[in-house]
Design a protein around this motif. Sequence first.
Motif, short mmCIF file in Angstrom:
data_model
loop_
_atom_site.label_atom_id
_atom_site.label_comp_id
_atom_site.label_asym_id
_atom_site.label_seq_id
_atom_site.Cartn_x
_atom_site.Cartn_y
_atom_site.Cartn_z
N GLY A 83 -22.17 10.01 14.90
CA GLY A 83 -21.99 11.20 15.85
C GLY A 83 -20.53 11.33 16.04
N MET A 84 -20.23 12.28 17.11
CA MET A 84 -18.85 12.82 17.17
C MET A 84 -17.99 11.66 17.44
N LEU A 85 -16.70 11.64 16.64
CA LEU A 85 -15.63 10.71 16.72
C LEU A 85 -14.48 11.55 17.21
N VAL A 86 -13.92 11.26 18.37
CA VAL A 86 -12.67 11.48 18.93
C VAL A 86 -11.28 10.51 18.98
N GLU A 87 -10.40 10.62 18.15
CA GLU A 87 -9.50 9.62 18.19
C GLU A 87 -8.04 10.44 18.53
N ILE A 88 -7.44 9.54 19.59
CA ILE A 88 -6.07 10.02 20.04
C ILE A 88 -4.91 9.04 19.28
N TRP A 89 -3.92 9.34 18.66
CA TRP A 89 -3.13 8.44 18.20
C TRP A 89 -1.73 8.96 18.79
N GLU A 90 -0.78 8.12 19.09
CA GLU A 90 0.46 8.07 19.43
C GLU A 90 1.42 7.75 18.26
N ARG A 91 2.51 8.65 18.11
CA ARG A 91 3.48 8.39 17.07
C ARG A 91 4.40 7.11 17.74
N VAL A 92 4.54 6.09 16.59
CA VAL A 92 5.52 5.00 16.81
C VAL A 92 6.83 5.25 16.41
N SER A 93 6.94 5.76 15.21
CA SER A 93 8.17 6.23 14.84
C SER A 93 8.11 7.29 13.55
N ASP A 94 8.80 7.60 13.38
CA ASP A 94 9.26 8.75 11.83
C ASP A 94 10.36 8.55 11.40
N ALA A 95 11.08 7.03 11.67
CA ALA A 95 12.09 6.65 10.84
C ALA A 95 12.21 6.65 9.40
N LYS A 96 13.05 6.89 8.64
CA LYS A 96 13.07 6.70 7.30
C LYS A 96 14.10 5.88 6.54
N ASP A 97 14.16 5.21 5.45
CA ASP A 97 15.26 4.32 4.98
C ASP A 97 15.05 4.48 3.44
N ASP A 98 15.79 3.60 2.89
CA ASP A 98 15.95 3.65 1.33
C ASP A 98 14.51 3.22 0.68
N LEU A 99 13.64 2.64 1.40
CA LEU A 99 12.39 2.29 0.63
C LEU A 99 11.14 3.04 1.41
N THR A 100 11.31 4.08 2.25
CA THR A 100 10.30 4.96 2.71
C THR A 100 9.65 5.57 1.60
N GLY A 101 8.32 5.35 1.38
CA GLY A 101 7.54 5.83 0.35
C GLY A 101 6.20 5.14 0.24
N ASN A 102 5.28 5.55 -0.65
CA ASN A 102 3.99 5.16 -0.98
C ASN A 102 4.14 4.41 -2.36
N TRP A 103 4.02 3.23 -2.56
CA TRP A 103 4.43 2.49 -3.82
C TRP A 103 3.22 1.97 -4.18
N VAL A 104 3.24 1.86 -5.73
CA VAL A 104 2.14 0.99 -6.49
C VAL A 104 2.88 0.03 -7.39
N ILE A 105 2.39 -1.27 -7.46
CA ILE A 105 3.21 -2.37 -8.30
C ILE A 105 2.96 -2.12 -9.93
#
Length: 247
Positions: free
Chosen positions: A114-136
């Motif tokens: 059926g219909m799905l409605v989700e509401i999300w609230e931002r926790v943070s958009d902070a960035k640093d030296d390791l911000t990213g999507n990584w694979v080993i």
Amino acid sequence: MKKYLLLPLLFLTSWVLGQSLDGSWKLVSQNGNAVTNQEYIKIYQDDYFAFGVKNVADNTFIGAGGGPYKFEGDKYSETLDFFTLNPLQIGTTTPFKIELDGKKLVLSANTNNGMLVEIWERVSDAKDDLTGNWVITGRKRDDQISRSTPGARRTVKILSGGRFQWIAFNSETKEFSGTGGGTYSAVNGKYIENITFFSRDNSRVGASLGFDFQVIDGEWHHSGLSSTGAPIYEIWTPYAIGYKPAK
């Protein structure tokens, strides 16, 4: 007069289109019901997303999902690389209607249930030296570095908005090996993880682990002791570079 009216409209359009999902988000409402007994944290970074869910009362792990996403204008879609709640959906793409207004994100879609409605609230958009999507892609043992090329079976770690989540899975066989996540900091070569959920052992929730890190030639070199006390030295490559999908 019409020329002047167009200016704010153009500004508003460019502002909406220029918004980014990157960072961490918390689910606060699903189909009109407040989400209080469970904690859903979702991380977006580098065109990839991951989420983990746990019970608030006892930290019991409930599930996880994630994969690549596309976001253009009011069109948004998710493709599942892993999804513990229903592995049969792995590999499928779901289109959503999206409304993004600063710190509020509304996703709605017609699903098999059926219909799905989700509401999300931002926790943070902070960035640093390791911000990213990584694979080993590498490990060091006895001063010898061994390399591997991630394919269907891979371990991913996504960091953004002060949150991290790692996931080990096989998108071909739909096998799921484990996940964990929480908050982190990466300052002056010191990386600290604070575990808030762990699929393999929820007694580890609340633990903090400290590591050394360096970013060398664009790769994350990560060393210290694992959650079991074993020494580790891992090399993580940006996902878009390290992951080699089957053709």
